[in-house]
Design a protein around this motif. Structure first.
Motif, mmCIF file in Angstrom:
data_model
loop_
_atom_site.group_PDB
_atom_site.id
_atom_site.type_symbol
_atom_site.label_atom_id
_atom_site.label_comp_id
_atom_site.label_asym_id
_atom_site.label_seq_id
_atom_site.Cartn_x
_atom_site.Cartn_y
_atom_site.Cartn_z
ATOM 1 N N GLU A 163 29.865 10.446 -47.109
ATOM 2 C CA GLU A 163 31.658 10.660 -47.200
ATOM 3 C C GLU A 163 31.985 11.896 -48.886
ATOM 4 O O GLU A 163 32.297 11.593 -49.926
ATOM 5 N N LEU B 78 19.824 2.874 -43.946
ATOM 6 C CA LEU B 78 21.527 3.107 -43.978
ATOM 7 C C LEU B 78 22.331 4.384 -44.730
ATOM 8 O O LEU B 78 22.188 3.720 -46.265
ATOM 9 N N TYR B 79 22.812 5.235 -44.926
ATOM 10 C CA TYR B 79 23.250 6.509 -45.312
ATOM 11 C C TYR B 79 24.431 6.255 -45.352
ATOM 12 O O TYR B 79 24.957 6.102 -44.321
ATOM 13 N N LEU B 80 25.378 5.844 -46.105
ATOM 14 C CA LEU B 80 27.352 5.856 -45.772
ATOM 15 C C LEU B 80 27.321 7.590 -46.507
ATOM 16 O O LEU B 80 27.146 7.790 -48.125
ATOM 17 N N LYS C 213 25.660 7.633 -50.137
ATOM 18 C CA LYS C 213 25.150 6.221 -50.870
ATOM 19 C C LYS C 213 24.888 5.372 -49.593
ATOM 20 O O LYS C 213 25.071 5.123 -48.514
ATOM 21 N N ARG C 214 23.728 5.035 -49.875
ATOM 22 C CA ARG C 214 22.841 3.609 -49.186
ATOM 23 C C ARG C 214 23.467 2.347 -49.751
ATOM 24 O O ARG C 214 24.152 2.264 -50.362
ATOM 25 N N VAL C 215 23.865 2.061 -47.899
ATOM 26 C CA VAL C 215 24.515 0.798 -47.520
ATOM 27 C C VAL C 215 23.305 0.059 -47.063
ATOM 28 O O VAL C 215 22.359 -0.029 -46.455
ATOM 29 N N GLN D 161 25.624 7.740 -41.591
ATOM 30 C CA GLN D 161 26.823 7.501 -41.459
ATOM 31 C C GLN D 161 28.126 7.435 -41.677
ATOM 32 O O GLN D 161 28.139 8.194 -42.868
ATOM 33 N N ARG E 229 19.090 -2.930 -39.245
ATOM 34 C CA ARG E 229 18.576 -2.678 -40.809
ATOM 35 C C ARG E 229 16.818 -3.019 -40.977
ATOM 36 O O ARG E 229 16.989 -2.632 -42.437
ATOM 37 N N GLU F 190 23.808 -4.156 -35.376
ATOM 38 C CA GLU F 190 23.399 -4.250 -37.199
ATOM 39 C C GLU F 190 22.505 -4.591 -37.973
ATOM 40 O O GLU F 190 21.969 -4.003 -38.731
#
Length: 407
Positions: A400, A396-398, A405-407, A29, A391, A387
């Motif tokens: 940028e 889920l990964y962010l 980054k794993r979130v 995401q 999970r 959400e």
């Protein structure tokens, strides 16, 4: 089949990335232009050796990559993929060769170096080791775009599961180019000196090679579309029946129809196709000599998306066209498994935003049942519903600015 590890160096906006992945559903995401699609592109390149969106390989090398110690700037892609018959490690270097004094990062050319399990290999040796199915918003062009896009889709898909097809495809492309050069030379000689036409024996050399390779390509395309038809028609009926008030098209009658450049007379037998192909070449011989181009063969073929015998490229709504492509892509997953015995990696690039809530859920349920690994990009997790529940079933990964980054 699933990708355990993806490593990137100077690949587009990624200077360094070492990403460990798991089977199941993975969601990347992030904002637009953050690098989400690039991750899917990297996996696709490791499978096919080609980018689905780059105009040239030079685009793959980061602008910030620098030549060092006399070696050209390069991008490195590497992946470890778990298959039913064991792990495979694939590595591709894309080297950017710039002419002396060039200050434009996109000047010059690019070349690839490929390794499979640490050993230098050719592209043909890597293709088929990793199987992927990619679906992106641009795939709508499969319905409304030019015939060359649909031919490219068939060629890329079949090459993943049939090495004989890949070899014949590569040989056929070379023969077409050489034959066209021969036809142009003959035309120029005629225009300049009214020279003699080439004899039958001279033309037959090129025709023989064209027919030998082309007949197999047509045969396998027909077989692939026939198999995909059954799977895609079922999926299409399920998709269109989800909410008839939102998409009122007919739920039956979906078909992918092959459109050859000459009459096959209903045959799918390779020898019969070859005979018809040779006949057609003899029929258009004079036209080809006049125009300097090969006028018959799989390089001129097409296929159409039909619903109730209507070509939806012309008569379908945008919603119908999107549903048709989605049906094909979901069918491709099952078809590849049937052909190889292994489930392909499924790459879904920001497609949920184009679907209503009912189709989003159908797609999520379907892909999780059909693929061992699904990599999805999205700008908003709201497309996936609750959400907290998400999970529990997804990683889920962010994403940028070239970092993940794993979130």
């Amino acid at each position: 089949m699933y990708c355990q590890r993806l490593t990137l160096k100077d690949f587009r906006n990624y200077r360094r990335l070492d990403l460990h992945l798991s089977p199941g559903l993975t969601i990347f995401q992030g904002e637009n232009a953050s690098g989400k699609t690039t991750l899917l592109e990297a996996v696709y390149i490791l499978a096919t050796t080609k980018s689905p969106r780059a105009g040239s390989d030079q685009e793959l090398v980061s602008f910030e990559a620098e030549a060092e110690f006399g070696a050209p700037a390069f991008a490195r892609l590497a992946g470890t993929v778990d298959r039913q018959d064991g792990e495979i490690e694939a590595e591709i270097l894309v080297l950017r060769d710039q002419p002396p004094g060039a200050d434009n990062a996109q000047a010059g050319t690019a070349r690839k170096r490929i390794k499979v399990n640490g050993t230098a290999r050719r592209s043909i040796d890597l293709i088929g080791k990793i199987n992927v199915v990619l679906f992106s918003p641009e795939d709508l062009d499969l319905v409304i775009g030019t015939p060359s896009l649909r031919r490219r889709y068939l060629d890329a898909t079949l090459s993943q599961i049939d090495h004989r097809y890949l070899r014949h495809w590569q040989d056929y492309a070379k023969v077409v180019a050489q034959r066209n050069g021969f036809l142009r030379n003959v035309r120029e000689r005629q225009n300049q000196s009214r020279g003699r036409l080439p004899g039958r024996d001279e033309m037959s050399i090129w025709n023989e090679e064209l027919v030998k390779n082309g007949a197999y390509l047509i045969k396998r395309r027909l077989e692939a579309l026939q198999s995909l038809n059954g799977l895609a028609a079922t999926t299409h009926a399920q998709l269109t029946g989800l909410n008839s008030t939102l998409m009122p098209e007919a739920v039956n009658g979906f078909e992918l129809v092959y459109q050859p450049s000459f009459d096959l007379q209903g045959t799918s037998d390779e020898a019969a196709i070859a005979a018809r192909f040779e006949e057609r070449l003899n029929e258009v011989r004079s036209q080809e000599l006049q125009r300097g181009v090969s006028l018959a063969g799989p390089h001129r073929d097409d296929f159409a998306f039909m619903v109730e015998e209507a070509n939806i490229a012309t008569y379908g709504s945008r919603g119908q066209q999107r549903t048709a492509v989605l049906s094909l892509k979901l069918a491709e997953v099952g078809w590849m498994q049937a052909q190889t015995g292994d489930r392909p990696i499924l790459l879904l690039d920001d497609i949920l935003s184009e679907l209503d809530v009912h189709r989003r859920q159908y797609v999520l349920d379907t892909v999780q049942a059909r693929a061992d690994q699904i990599l999805i990009t999205a700008t908003d997790l709201a497309f996936f519903g609750d959400e907290a529940a998400l999970r529990e079933v997804a990683a889920l990964y962010l994403v940028e600015g070239g970092s993940v980054k794993r979130v």
